[in-house]
Write a protein that holds these residues in place. Structure first.
Motif: not given
Length: 157
Positions: A67-72, A97-102, A117-129
């Protein structure tokens, strides 16, 4: 099929945004990047409702949901998507996994990450990863990725 750029086996990736995110450039970039490295990508495009995500994951059994997010609003969308995937018996074990502008501001980033992570994501990638983080994650998946049929060649965003 393996890419010349990646020694890892080809994986099947289900790529999406949250239900409130109308951006596509991030999805197209990630899709092309992953395909260039030999992975099969099904790109659901923008504004994906949770039911469509779950139904598609059930039908395609991907090796990884991205899941990739740009809208914040990735944090909010991501929590809803995680709940939907984890509540379904057929999708609860699929790595995601999820990443982007969270979030819309840097404040609270650690809390958002912990909640995702508690909701079940295996990794969270902050914006700029760097997108190479996805390659590393795909490389660490079990051997099951090579035993399933192809998810798709390319799907339009």
């Amino acid at each position: 099929m393996q890419s010349l750029h990646s020694p890892e086996p080809s994986r099947r990736v289900l790529l999406t945004t949250g239900s409130s995110d109308a951006h596509t450039w991030n999805l197209v970039h990630l899709q092309l990047f992953l395909e260039e490295h030999g992975h099969s990508v099904l790109n659901l495009g923008p504004c994906v409702p949770e039911r469509l995500l779950v139904d598609t994951a059930r039908m395609t059994s991907p090796d990884l949901v991205v899941l990739s997010s740009v809208n914040g609003h990735g944090h909010q969308d991501g929590l809803r998507a995680a709940r939907a995937l984890r509540e379904d018996a057929d999708t609860r074990e699929i790595p995601m996994v999820i990443g982007g502008l969270l979030g819309i501001s840097p404040e609270g980033a650690e809390e958002r990450t912990a909640e995702l992570l508690a909701a079940g994501y295996d990794a969270v990638y902050p914006d700029g990863t760097a997108p190479t983080a996805l390659l590393a994650r795909l490389g660490r998946l079990g051997e099951s990725g090579g035993t399933r049929g192809a998810c798709t060649g390319r799907a339009a965003a």
